[in-house]
Design a protein around this motif. Structure first.
Motif, PDB file in Angstrom:
ATOM      1  N   GLU A  77     -35.820-114.974   0.049  1.00 25.48           N
ATOM      2  CA  GLU A  77     -36.672-115.380  -1.070  1.00 25.48           C
ATOM      3  C   GLU A  77     -38.110-115.586  -0.617  1.00 25.48           C
ATOM      4  O   GLU A  77     -39.055-115.191  -1.310  1.00 25.48           O
ATOM      5  N   ALA A  78     -38.278-116.190   0.556  1.00 27.88           N
ATOM      6  CA  ALA A  78     -39.626-116.409   1.070  1.00 27.88           C
ATOM      7  C   ALA A  78     -40.321-115.087   1.373  1.00 27.88           C
ATOM      8  O   ALA A  78     -41.509-114.912   1.076  1.00 27.88           O
ATOM      9  N   LEU A  79     -39.602-114.135   1.955  1.00 28.73           N
ATOM     10  CA  LEU A  79     -40.194-112.839   2.277  1.00 28.73           C
ATOM     11  C   LEU A  79     -40.615-112.095   1.014  1.00 28.73           C
ATOM     12  O   LEU A  79     -41.672-111.446   0.985  1.00 28.73           O
ATOM     13  N   VAL A  80     -39.803-112.185  -0.033  1.00 29.25           N
ATOM     14  CA  VAL A  80     -40.169-111.545  -1.298  1.00 29.25           C
ATOM     15  C   VAL A  80     -41.451-112.159  -1.842  1.00 29.25           C
ATOM     16  O   VAL A  80     -42.349-111.450  -2.321  1.00 29.25           O
ATOM     17  N   LYS A  81     -41.561-113.488  -1.755  1.00 29.20           N
ATOM     18  CA  LYS A  81     -42.764-114.168  -2.228  1.00 29.20           C
ATOM     19  C   LYS A  81     -43.995-113.698  -1.461  1.00 29.20           C
ATOM     20  O   LYS A  81     -45.079-113.540  -2.023  1.00 29.20           O
ATOM     21  N   ILE A  82     -43.828-113.481  -0.164  1.00 29.83           N
ATOM     22  CA  ILE A  82     -44.949-113.067   0.671  1.00 29.83           C
ATOM     23  C   ILE A  82     -45.312-111.606   0.415  1.00 29.83           C
ATOM     24  O   ILE A  82     -46.444-111.191   0.628  1.00 29.83           O
ATOM     25  N   GLY A  83     -44.353-110.827  -0.081  1.00 35.15           N
ATOM     26  CA  GLY A  83     -44.630-109.431  -0.400  1.00 35.15           C
ATOM     27  C   GLY A  83     -43.815-108.426   0.381  1.00 35.15           C
ATOM     28  O   GLY A  83     -44.077-107.223   0.322  1.00 35.15           O
ATOM     29  N   PHE A  84     -42.796-108.895   1.116  1.00 31.04           N
ATOM     30  CA  PHE A  84     -41.924-108.000   1.871  1.00 31.04           C
ATOM     31  C   PHE A  84     -40.621-107.823   1.092  1.00 31.04           C
ATOM     32  O   PHE A  84     -39.746-108.683   1.122  1.00 31.04           O
ATOM     33  N   LYS A  85     -40.497-106.713   0.393  1.00 36.12           N
ATOM     34  CA  LYS A  85     -39.314-106.451  -0.426  1.00 36.12           C
ATOM     35  C   LYS A  85     -38.416-105.467   0.316  1.00 36.12           C
ATOM     36  O   LYS A  85     -38.625-104.255   0.274  1.00 36.12           O
ATOM     37  N   LEU A  86     -37.415-106.004   0.995  1.00 36.24           N
ATOM     38  CA  LEU A  86     -36.501-105.194   1.795  1.00 36.24           C
ATOM     39  C   LEU A  86     -35.168-105.047   1.076  1.00 36.24           C
ATOM     40  O   LEU A  86     -34.730-105.966   0.373  1.00 36.24           O
ATOM     41  N   ASP A  87     -34.513-103.893   1.279  1.00 38.08           N
ATOM     42  CA  ASP A  87     -33.157-103.785   0.764  1.00 38.08           C
ATOM     43  C   ASP A  87     -32.220-104.543   1.707  1.00 38.08           C
ATOM     44  O   ASP A  87     -32.626-104.999   2.786  1.00 38.08           O
ATOM     45  N   SER A  88     -30.975-104.697   1.305  1.00 34.09           N
ATOM     46  CA  SER A  88     -30.041-105.525   2.075  1.00 34.09           C
ATOM     47  C   SER A  88     -29.843-105.037   3.507  1.00 34.09           C
ATOM     48  O   SER A  88     -29.884-105.848   4.447  1.00 34.09           O
ATOM     49  N   PRO A  89     -29.614-103.724   3.740  1.00 29.89           N
ATOM     50  CA  PRO A  89     -29.433-103.288   5.133  1.00 29.89           C
ATOM     51  C   PRO A  89     -30.639-103.597   6.013  1.00 29.89           C
ATOM     52  O   PRO A  89     -30.487-104.063   7.147  1.00 29.89           O
ATOM     53  N   ALA A  90     -31.843-103.344   5.496  1.00 30.05           N
ATOM     54  CA  ALA A  90     -33.045-103.612   6.290  1.00 30.05           C
ATOM     55  C   ALA A  90     -33.205-105.110   6.534  1.00 30.05           C
ATOM     56  O   ALA A  90     -33.520-105.542   7.655  1.00 30.05           O
ATOM     57  N   PHE A  91     -32.964-105.913   5.501  1.00 28.61           N
ATOM     58  CA  PHE A  91     -33.130-107.358   5.642  1.00 28.61           C
ATOM     59  C   PHE A  91     -32.174-107.928   6.682  1.00 28.61           C
ATOM     60  O   PHE A  91     -32.580-108.695   7.564  1.00 28.61           O
ATOM     61  N   TYR A  92     -30.907-107.558   6.600  1.00 29.53           N
ATOM     62  CA  TYR A  92     -29.938-108.135   7.535  1.00 29.53           C
ATOM     63  C   TYR A  92     -30.119-107.594   8.953  1.00 29.53           C
ATOM     64  O   TYR A  92     -29.787-108.272   9.928  1.00 29.53           O
ATOM     65  N   THR A  93     -30.674-106.389   9.076  1.00 32.39           N
ATOM     66  CA  THR A  93     -31.009-105.886  10.404  1.00 32.39           C
ATOM     67  C   THR A  93     -32.106-106.729  11.037  1.00 32.39           C
ATOM     68  O   THR A  93     -32.037-107.094  12.217  1.00 32.39           O
ATOM     69  N   ASP A  95     -30.590-116.697   2.708  1.00 32.15           N
ATOM     70  CA  ASP A  95     -31.057-116.641   1.323  1.00 32.15           C
ATOM     71  C   ASP A  95     -32.470-117.204   1.192  1.00 32.15           C
ATOM     72  O   ASP A  95     -33.297-116.674   0.439  1.00 32.15           O
ATOM     73  N   ASP A  96     -32.754-118.302   1.918  1.00 34.05           N
ATOM     74  CA  ASP A  96     -34.101-118.878   1.910  1.00 34.05           C
ATOM     75  C   ASP A  96     -35.107-117.893   2.490  1.00 34.05           C
ATOM     76  O   ASP A  96     -36.211-117.721   1.965  1.00 34.05           O
ATOM     77  N   VAL A  97     -34.725-117.272   3.605  1.00 35.56           N
ATOM     78  CA  VAL A  97     -35.615-116.319   4.274  1.00 35.56           C
ATOM     79  C   VAL A  97     -35.923-115.147   3.350  1.00 35.56           C
ATOM     80  O   VAL A  97     -37.077-114.731   3.207  1.00 35.56           O
TER      81      VAL A  97
END
Length: 220
Positions: free
Chosen positions: A142-158, A138-140
């Motif tokens: 949120e941090a990625l969204v702040k940096i500008g990487f907006k991934l959907d759940s499948p991509a994020f967990y991969t 969850d921390d990762v």
């Protein structure tokens, strides 16, 4: 100018052979001095991400580009720390050379210079992980969204699965930076094909093979 001079001094120390460029091995050793332990594959990817002349090494200009990217990561990690702090009351301000942040556990301003941002990333990460020594997914995210990487759940967990070296859902600082390096490299590659800037691309088999090989090189 002061920042650039300091960067040049740091670069010159790493460039022990005075060749005007540094190798992945030299960069890995320099990062290790700052207690950042990256697999050589990730350090190679750091170089590839900004290897504008494609010679496999990093010039000073390319190093400055990498430095700016890591500074962006550090900045958004710090903002995330401040958002999570229930005791935070002071504002933060940016100047041309420094970033001042009042953290709740400190009685005075912490000065984080725009020199080599690896230490800035370390400081921000330390405050975000709240003494655990790691980030949870969850921390990762949120941090990625702040940096500008907006991934959907499948991509994020991969991505998480690929960089979770211990397979326990805990991400150390070097794991997190490795994720950022991978995603920025993937974005650069995607943008090189998305010439119309439509947010989607069509690849033939040759292009797909190239992208597959490129992204595999990014993984640990």
């Amino acid at each position: 100018m002061e920042n650039r001079v300091t960067l040049q001094e740091w670069f010159d120390r790493v460039d022990s052979e005075k060749s005007g460029s540094i190798t992945a091995v030299q960069l890995k050793a320099a990062l290790a001095v700052g207690n950042l332990q990256f697999p050589l594959s990730v350090v190679h990817q750091m170089i590839r991400m900004y290897d504008f002349d494609r010679n496999g090494t990093m010039s000073f200009q390319e190093f400055v580009a990498l430095n700016n990217f890591l500074l962006k990561v550090a900045t958004y990690l710090l903002l995330l720390v401040l958002n999570h702090s229930t005791f935070y009351t002071s504002s933060y301000q940016f100047t041309s050379h420094h970033m001042f942040v009042r953290l709740p556990q400190l009685s005075s301003f912490v000065l984080l210079t725009h020199v080599v941002p690896y230490l800035q990333v370390q400081h921000a990460f330390s405050d975000l992980e709240r003494g655990r020594g790691f980030l949870v997914p969850d921390d990762v995210f949120e941090a990625l969204v702040k940096i500008g990487f907006k991934l959907d759940s499948p991509a994020f967990y991969t991505v998480c699965e690929s960089f979770d070296q211990s397979k326990n859902g805990r991400f150390r600082l070097d794991d997190f930076i490795s994720i950022c390096i991978f995603l920025q490299s993937a974005r650069n590659l995607f943008n090189s094909f998305d010439t119309a800037k439509q947010g989607r691309v069509t690849l033939d088999l040759n292009q797909f093979v190239y992208c597959s090989k490129y992204t595999l090189n990014c993984l640990i």
